[in-house]
Motif scaffolding. Sequence first.
Motif, PDB file in Angstrom:
ATOM      1  N   THR A 236       0.861  -1.193   0.000  1.00 16.10           N
ATOM      2  CA  THR A 236       0.000   0.000   0.000  1.00 16.10           C
ATOM      3  C   THR A 236       0.897   1.244   0.000  1.00 16.10           C
ATOM      4  OG1 THR A 236      -0.158   0.193   2.407  1.00 16.10           O
ATOM      5  CG2 THR A 236      -1.719  -1.296   1.343  1.00 16.10           C
ATOM      6  N   SER A 237       0.283   2.403  -0.092  1.00 16.84           N
ATOM      7  CA  SER A 237       1.098   3.617  -0.307  1.00 16.84           C
ATOM      8  C   SER A 237       1.786   4.145   0.949  1.00 16.84           C
ATOM      9  CB  SER A 237       0.196   4.716  -0.867  1.00 16.84           C
ATOM     10  OG  SER A 237      -0.734   5.128   0.130  1.00 16.84           O
ATOM     11  N   LEU A 238       1.278   3.792   2.116  1.00 17.57           N
ATOM     12  CA  LEU A 238       1.766   4.357   3.399  1.00 17.57           C
ATOM     13  C   LEU A 238       1.690   5.886   3.386  1.00 17.57           C
ATOM     14  CD1 LEU A 238       4.849   2.036   4.087  1.00 17.57           C
ATOM     15  CD2 LEU A 238       2.580   1.887   5.073  1.00 17.57           C
ATOM     16  N   SER A 240      -1.181   7.489   4.428  1.00 15.49           N
ATOM     17  CA  SER A 240      -2.286   7.969   5.270  1.00 15.49           C
ATOM     18  C   SER A 240      -1.895   9.076   6.260  1.00 15.49           C
ATOM     19  CB  SER A 240      -2.973   6.810   5.983  1.00 15.49           C
ATOM     20  OG  SER A 240      -2.052   5.989   6.635  1.00 15.49           O
ATOM     21  N   TRP A 280     -13.502   6.133  -0.763  1.00 16.70           N
ATOM     22  CA  TRP A 280     -13.983   5.806   0.592  1.00 16.70           C
ATOM     23  C   TRP A 280     -13.643   6.953   1.551  1.00 16.70           C
ATOM     24  CZ3 TRP A 280     -17.304   2.454   2.498  1.00 16.70           C
ATOM     25  CH2 TRP A 280     -17.541   1.258   1.826  1.00 16.70           C
ATOM     26  N   ARG A 281     -12.448   7.508   1.377  1.00 20.54           N
ATOM     27  CA  ARG A 281     -12.023   8.608   2.249  1.00 20.54           C
ATOM     28  C   ARG A 281     -13.014   9.780   2.119  1.00 20.54           C
ATOM     29  NH1 ARG A 281      -8.840  13.055   1.772  1.00 20.54           N
ATOM     30  NH2 ARG A 281      -7.590  13.604   3.606  1.00 20.54           N
ATOM     31  N   TRP A 341       0.757   2.871  13.253  1.00 20.37           N
ATOM     32  CA  TRP A 341       0.012   2.605  12.008  1.00 20.37           C
ATOM     33  C   TRP A 341      -0.364   1.136  11.984  1.00 20.37           C
ATOM     34  CZ3 TRP A 341       0.744  -0.555   7.668  1.00 20.37           C
ATOM     35  CH2 TRP A 341       0.053  -0.185   6.498  1.00 20.37           C
ATOM     36  N   MET A 342      -1.459   0.815  11.314  1.00 18.56           N
ATOM     37  CA  MET A 342      -1.805  -0.593  11.160  1.00 18.56           C
ATOM     38  C   MET A 342      -2.319  -0.817   9.753  1.00 18.56           C
ATOM     39  SD  MET A 342      -4.553  -3.050  13.107  1.00 18.56           S
ATOM     40  CE  MET A 342      -4.421  -2.387  14.732  1.00 18.56           C
ATOM     41  N   MET A 348      -9.407  -4.030  10.100  1.00 22.68           N
ATOM     42  CA  MET A 348     -10.740  -4.660  10.035  1.00 22.68           C
ATOM     43  C   MET A 348     -10.790  -5.882  10.951  1.00 22.68           C
ATOM     44  SD  MET A 348     -11.931  -4.338   6.067  1.00 22.68           S
ATOM     45  CE  MET A 348     -10.610  -5.154   5.269  1.00 22.68           C
ATOM     46  N   ALA A 351     -10.675  -4.785  14.675  1.00 21.62           N
ATOM     47  CA  ALA A 351     -11.888  -4.070  15.078  1.00 21.62           C
ATOM     48  C   ALA A 351     -13.051  -5.052  15.190  1.00 21.62           C
ATOM     49  CB  ALA A 351     -12.210  -2.966  14.069  1.00 21.62           C
ATOM     50  N   PHE A 369      -7.788   3.566  18.932  1.00 20.36           N
ATOM     51  CA  PHE A 369      -7.120   3.794  17.638  1.00 20.36           C
ATOM     52  C   PHE A 369      -6.747   5.270  17.513  1.00 20.36           C
ATOM     53  CE2 PHE A 369      -7.939   0.323  14.229  1.00 20.36           C
ATOM     54  CZ  PHE A 369      -7.586  -0.672  15.120  1.00 20.36           C
ATOM     55  N   GLY A 376      -4.622   9.079  12.492  1.00 17.22           N
ATOM     56  CA  GLY A 376      -5.988   9.152  13.035  1.00 17.22           C
ATOM     57  C   GLY A 376      -6.807  10.267  12.387  1.00 17.22           C
ATOM     58  N   GLY A 384     -14.518   3.232   9.611  1.00 14.89           N
ATOM     59  CA  GLY A 384     -13.935   1.887   9.696  1.00 14.89           C
ATOM     60  C   GLY A 384     -14.478   1.128  10.888  1.00 14.89           C
ATOM     61  N   TRP A 385     -14.606   1.812  12.014  1.00 13.80           N
ATOM     62  CA  TRP A 385     -15.107   1.141  13.222  1.00 13.80           C
ATOM     63  C   TRP A 385     -16.576   0.770  13.085  1.00 13.80           C
ATOM     64  CZ3 TRP A 385     -13.158  -1.455  17.110  1.00 13.80           C
ATOM     65  CH2 TRP A 385     -11.779  -1.366  17.291  1.00 13.80           C
TER      66      TRP A 385
HETATM   67  C1  LIG Z   1     -11.242   0.218  12.052  1.00 11.84           C
HETATM   68  C2  LIG Z   1     -10.579   1.099  11.013  1.00 11.84           C
HETATM   69  C3  LIG Z   1     -10.046   2.339  11.389  1.00 11.84           C
HETATM   70  C4  LIG Z   1      -9.426   3.158  10.444  1.00 11.84           C
HETATM   71  N1  LIG Z   1      -8.931   4.382  10.851  1.00 11.84           N
HETATM   72  C5  LIG Z   1      -8.379   5.213   9.916  1.00 11.84           C
HETATM   73  C6  LIG Z   1      -7.892   6.491  10.306  1.00 11.84           C
HETATM   74  O1  LIG Z   1      -8.004   6.917  11.474  1.00 11.84           O
HETATM   75  N2  LIG Z   1      -7.302   7.262   9.359  1.00 11.84           N
HETATM   76  C7  LIG Z   1      -7.182   6.851   8.052  1.00 11.84           C
HETATM   77  O2  LIG Z   1      -6.638   7.600   7.226  1.00 11.84           O
HETATM   78  N3  LIG Z   1      -7.666   5.663   7.654  1.00 11.84           N
HETATM   79  C8  LIG Z   1      -8.242   4.821   8.539  1.00 11.84           C
HETATM   80  N4  LIG Z   1      -8.708   3.594   8.138  1.00 11.84           N
HETATM   81  C9  LIG Z   1      -8.661   3.241   6.710  1.00 11.84           C
HETATM   82  C10 LIG Z   1      -7.384   2.484   6.252  1.00 11.84           C
HETATM   83  O3  LIG Z   1      -7.129   1.399   7.096  1.00 11.84           O
HETATM   84  C11 LIG Z   1      -6.139   3.372   6.176  1.00 11.84           C
HETATM   85  O4  LIG Z   1      -6.433   4.556   5.472  1.00 11.84           O
HETATM   86  C12 LIG Z   1      -5.001   2.659   5.435  1.00 11.84           C
HETATM   87  O5  LIG Z   1      -4.668   1.457   6.072  1.00 11.84           O
HETATM   88  C13 LIG Z   1      -3.789   3.573   5.364  1.00 11.84           C
HETATM   89  O6  LIG Z   1      -2.709   2.956   4.744  1.00 11.84           O
HETATM   90  P1  LIG Z   1      -2.179   3.472   3.333  1.00 11.84           P
HETATM   91  O7  LIG Z   1      -1.925   4.929   3.382  1.00 11.84           O
HETATM   92  O8  LIG Z   1      -1.035   2.618   2.935  1.00 11.84           O
HETATM   93  O9  LIG Z   1      -3.448   3.204   2.421  1.00 11.84           O
HETATM   94  P2  LIG Z   1      -3.658   2.914   0.876  1.00 11.84           P
HETATM   95  O10 LIG Z   1      -4.209   1.558   0.759  1.00 11.84           O
HETATM   96  O11 LIG Z   1      -2.471   3.250   0.075  1.00 11.84           O
HETATM   97  O12 LIG Z   1      -4.858   3.922   0.513  1.00 11.84           O
HETATM   98  C14 LIG Z   1      -4.617   5.276   0.086  1.00 11.84           C
HETATM   99  C15 LIG Z   1      -5.339   6.254   0.969  1.00 11.84           C
HETATM  100  O13 LIG Z   1      -6.739   6.092   0.843  1.00 11.84           O
HETATM  101  C16 LIG Z   1      -7.360   6.355   2.097  1.00 11.84           C
HETATM  102  N5  LIG Z   1      -8.052   5.136   2.532  1.00 11.84           N
HETATM  103  C17 LIG Z   1      -7.697   3.863   2.274  1.00 11.84           C
HETATM  104  N6  LIG Z   1      -8.604   3.009   2.775  1.00 11.84           N
HETATM  105  C18 LIG Z   1      -9.554   3.759   3.365  1.00 11.84           C
HETATM  106  C19 LIG Z   1     -10.753   3.455   4.047  1.00 11.84           C
HETATM  107  N7  LIG Z   1     -11.193   2.200   4.219  1.00 11.84           N
HETATM  108  N8  LIG Z   1     -11.474   4.476   4.554  1.00 11.84           N
HETATM  109  C20 LIG Z   1     -11.082   5.748   4.379  1.00 11.84           C
HETATM  110  N9  LIG Z   1      -9.951   6.098   3.728  1.00 11.84           N
HETATM  111  C21 LIG Z   1      -9.200   5.118   3.217  1.00 11.84           C
HETATM  112  C22 LIG Z   1      -6.263   6.719   3.068  1.00 11.84           C
HETATM  113  O14 LIG Z   1      -6.164   8.119   3.117  1.00 11.84           O
HETATM  114  C23 LIG Z   1      -5.044   6.088   2.437  1.00 11.84           C
HETATM  115  O15 LIG Z   1      -3.836   6.730   2.786  1.00 11.84           O
HETATM  116  C24 LIG Z   1      -9.344   2.743   9.085  1.00 11.84           C
HETATM  117  C25 LIG Z   1      -9.881   1.507   8.720  1.00 11.84           C
HETATM  118  C26 LIG Z   1     -10.487   0.690   9.662  1.00 11.84           C
HETATM  119  C27 LIG Z   1     -11.056  -0.631   9.236  1.00 11.84           C
END
Ligand SMILES: Cc1cc2nc3c(=O)[nH]c(=O)nc-3n(C[C@H](O)[C@H](O)[C@H](O)COP(=O)(O)OP(=O)(O)OC[C@H]3O[C@@H](n4cnc5c(N)ncnc54)[C@H](O)[C@@H]3O)c2cc1C
Length: 472
Positions: A236-238, A240, A280-281, A341-342, A348, A351, A369, A376, A384-385
């Motif tokens: 993934t992109s990391l 967030s 989704w964001r 980070w997770m 999912m 949670a 979280f 956050g 997500g929750w």
């Molecule tokens: C219980 C739970 C809590 C979460 N809390 C947060 C949080 O506090 N902040 C947060 O940014 N994301 C949250 N997420 C969504 C998601 O898990 C993270 O955005 C993602 O893991 C970030 O890693 P990445 O940047 O490598 O994501 P990538 O997979 O590279 O995705 C790109 C970007 O898209 C957005 N994104 C991706 N998935 C989701 C999603 N399901 N919902 C909303 N935006 C998304 C993020 O901004 C992310 O950086 C949560 C998901 C769950 C199930």
Amino acid sequence: MRSLVWFRRDLRISDNPALHHAAQNSSEGTVALFVVTPQQWLQHDDAPAKVSFWLRNLQTLSESLASLNIPLVVKTCDSFDDVPSVVTKVAKNNQCDHLCFNREYEVNESRRDDAVMTACQESNIGVQRFHDRVIVPPREIETGSGDFYKVFTPYRKVWNEKTLERAEVFSAPKKQKKIDVKPSKIPTKVKGFDFSNAREDLWPAGEAEAAKRLEQFSDKIKHYDNARDVPSVNGTSLLSPYLAAGVISPRQCLAAARSNNAQRIGGEGGAAVWISELTWRDFYAHVMVGFPRVSMHQPFKLKTEKIDWRSSESDLNAWKNGETGYPIVDAGMRQLKQTGWMHNRLRMVTAMFLTKNLLIDWRLGEKHFMETLVDGDLAANNGGWQWSASTGTDAVPYFRIFNPFSQSKRFDKEGKFIKKMCPELEPIPANQLHDPKKLTDAMEQHGADYPAMIVDYKAGRERALAAFKSLD
Ligand SMILES: Cc1cc2nc3c(=O)[nH]c(=O)nc-3n(C[C@H](O)[C@H](O)[C@H](O)COP(=O)(O)OP(=O)(O)OC[C@H]3O[C@@H](n4cnc5c(N)ncnc54)[C@H](O)[C@@H]3O)c2cc1C
């Protein structure tokens, strides 16, 4: 005209609408402002890792702004209530007759911004606010009957259409007229926040770092659809934390992804799936604005308010510390604790484990979280929750409870990620990690110093099903 640009979670100079417009129209120079609000941040459960990340980005932002002759002034006040007087005072003291800022959509943030607008009007300071945080502003998408969408798929259809022409981004502003305003020293501490576990090594600050991540990810975006679910793979992109703090804009991300997606929209493959995560964001911000109760500790599905959640401090703590005896759950929770980070799949899984297998209120998990995540974000975290707890829009049906063992078998078959985060399980053969009986036997055989399962899988599942069924 001299403008004041008030930065919040938009800590960048490129593609920043407020900064762009302010700089374009300021003949007498531009001043920047950031307000540190420790009490408010504590009240919002903002994580020390995240606050540390904000400050480090503020430092790089201050340097970038200085190169444009824009001094960054930093002020501290306890809560949002004090912000209007701080903003107007800084404007007056620095001869600014105009304020620009980008909107934030959360309830307290919106109220604060409205109060700032009023205070500015009373002080004869012009104000302009801009949409920036999401790609399509929350109120710009509505159903045929003028309501907010409650379901993602139809929302996404409209979003795709709307964003066809929207991947345009603003460049960084031109150098401004030099003015006699001293930039502030950027604080490195904030009262009430302990930064000792903030992982600066994992989350370096700055727009250049965010741009580098986006570029590196662009090389592997085509594999995203398959790689994104495997926690041991860096798929993934990391980005967030950078998106959450506004160190990069979602439009910049969309533009990069679109340039990788030959079909532009609605296509298949990694880029299209990644764009749908950006959707989704936006969707969760849309839901938060349309249904503000979700950001006030209430479920979207009001009838789920009646669920008789269990109260168990020891189970909650075992979950927080990654000591539930369920390897994939513990691996996820330890990743959160160690890195801030997770991985999404594990967010999912963990949670759902808390809210279903342990039947503990999703709000406690949401809070934990928020208190720990470097990325956050109220809307995404809440979304997500509530999805995982089956209390939200578009939520997973309550009877589709993830089995943590099937999840790990599917997404961490060789146990690579589990063993990295739970080294006590190193001696256990991978094929014995994904079954409760085999795991218990193997632990005995190898003398693994790993906790026993805190809840029986079947009994926990039945308890959750009964609790949700009682609402029908
Ligand atoms: C219980 C739970 C809590 C979460 N809390 C947060 C949080 O506090 N902040 C947060 O940014 N994301 C949250 N997420 C969504 C998601 O898990 C993270 O955005 C993602 O893991 C970030 O890693 P990445 O940047 O490598 O994501 P990538 O997979 O590279 O995705 C790109 C970007 O898209 C957005 N994104 C991706 N998935 C989701 C999603 N399901 N919902 C909303 N935006 C998304 C993020 O901004 C992310 O950086 C949560 C998901 C769950 C199930």
